[in-house]
Scaffold this active site. Structure first.
Site, short mmCIF file in Angstrom:
data_model
loop_
_atom_site.label_atom_id
_atom_site.label_comp_id
_atom_site.label_asym_id
_atom_site.label_seq_id
_atom_site.Cartn_x
_atom_site.Cartn_y
_atom_site.Cartn_z
CB CYS A 99 -1.00 -0.03 1.16
SG CYS A 99 -2.33 1.19 0.99
CG HIS A 217 -3.38 -3.42 3.54
ND1 HIS A 217 -2.33 -2.87 4.23
CD2 HIS A 217 -4.03 -2.39 2.95
CE1 HIS A 217 -2.34 -1.55 4.08
NE2 HIS A 217 -3.36 -1.24 3.30
CD GLU A 219 -0.73 -5.42 5.97
OE1 GLU A 219 -1.10 -4.23 6.11
OE2 GLU A 219 -0.56 -5.93 4.83
#
Length: 255
Positions: A99, A217, A219
């Protein structure tokens, strides 16, 4: 001989970074030894990149994105750490940007390489896009991070996620991930392509396949219970994003 030592990952933060701990945890769960460090630690030579095998630029809003998303940190890296980054890549290291990390990397000229030839700009919707989206990996890409991946379901959260470049540059990009619809098809209309990114591009790699960045994302979906409908039995374990971190760890271990 397979290297059994834990790969060493350095996660670089700056004022406004806010996804560093999640990224640290994801790499730790994938089997890496991790360290969080402020960018000034590298600039002041308190830490050297050569001590690590993976560099990560996580998500957030570095320096408040006051001059555009990732612009200030990108300039800081280009002017103060450019030679170190070049040496790290030529030495075989991996770099991941997520990002805001993607925005930083393109504005530092790290991706796609040889200076800034692409940018990430305001979403076509004119708004901050926070939603879950489908992704399709490009089977023709040599990207280390997307090996063995066909599809992903990950969240996006950005206001400047639209990848823009000239036609000649677009034709030669090493595209690793595409936005797609729920069936895996392209072209993807809004909101499947949440930013209006050209050619549905969600992530790119450099020519080596070792430097990679994406707008979604991973994560935020490396566990099954990160999935928005996990209580309905729709989530796999581990979460889709886990494979991106595991691929980096496994690649280093295989050296």
């Amino acid at each position: 001989m397979v290297n059994m030592a834990k790969p060493r990952v350095l996660i670089i933060r700056a004022p406004g970074t806010n996804c560093d701990f999640e990224t640290d945890h994801a790499f730790s769960q994938a089997g890496a030894s991790t360290r969080l460090a402020h960018i000034n630690d590298l600039i002041d030579k308190g830490i050297t990149m050569s001590q690590y095998q993976v560099l990560v630029f996580p998500g957030g809003f570095t320096y408040g994105d006051d001059l555009g998303a990732g612009k200030i940190m990108g300039n800081e890296i280009r002017l103060k750490l450019g030679e170190d980054i070049d040496g790290f890549v030529s030495g075989g290291g991996l770099i991941l940007g997520i990002c805001n990390g993607f925005q930083v990397m393109v504005k530092a000229g790290i991706l796609p390489g040889n200076g800034q030839t692409v940018t990430l700009t305001g979403n076509d919707s004119g708004r901050f896009e926070c939603r879950w989206i489908h992704l399709r990996a490009n089977p023709e890409s040599n990207c280390v991070f997307t090996r063995g991946i066909e599809r992903l379901y990950l969240p996006v959260a950005n206001g400047e996620g639209k990848l823009v470049a000239g036609s000649e540059t677009l034709d030669h990009l090493n595209i690793a991930l595409y936005y797609c619809d729920g069936a895996g098809h392209n072209p993807a209309a809004y909101p499947d392509n949440p930013s209006g990114s050209l050619n549905d591009i969600a992530g790119i790699s450099d020519a080596t396949g070792r430097v990679f960045a994406l707008m979604p994302h991973p994560e935020r979906h490396f566990r099954a219970d990160h999935h928005p409908r996990w209580t309905r039995g729709e989530a796999a374990s581990p979460g889709d994003g886990y494979k991106i971190f595991a691929n980096a760890v496994d690649w280093i271990k295989s050296l």
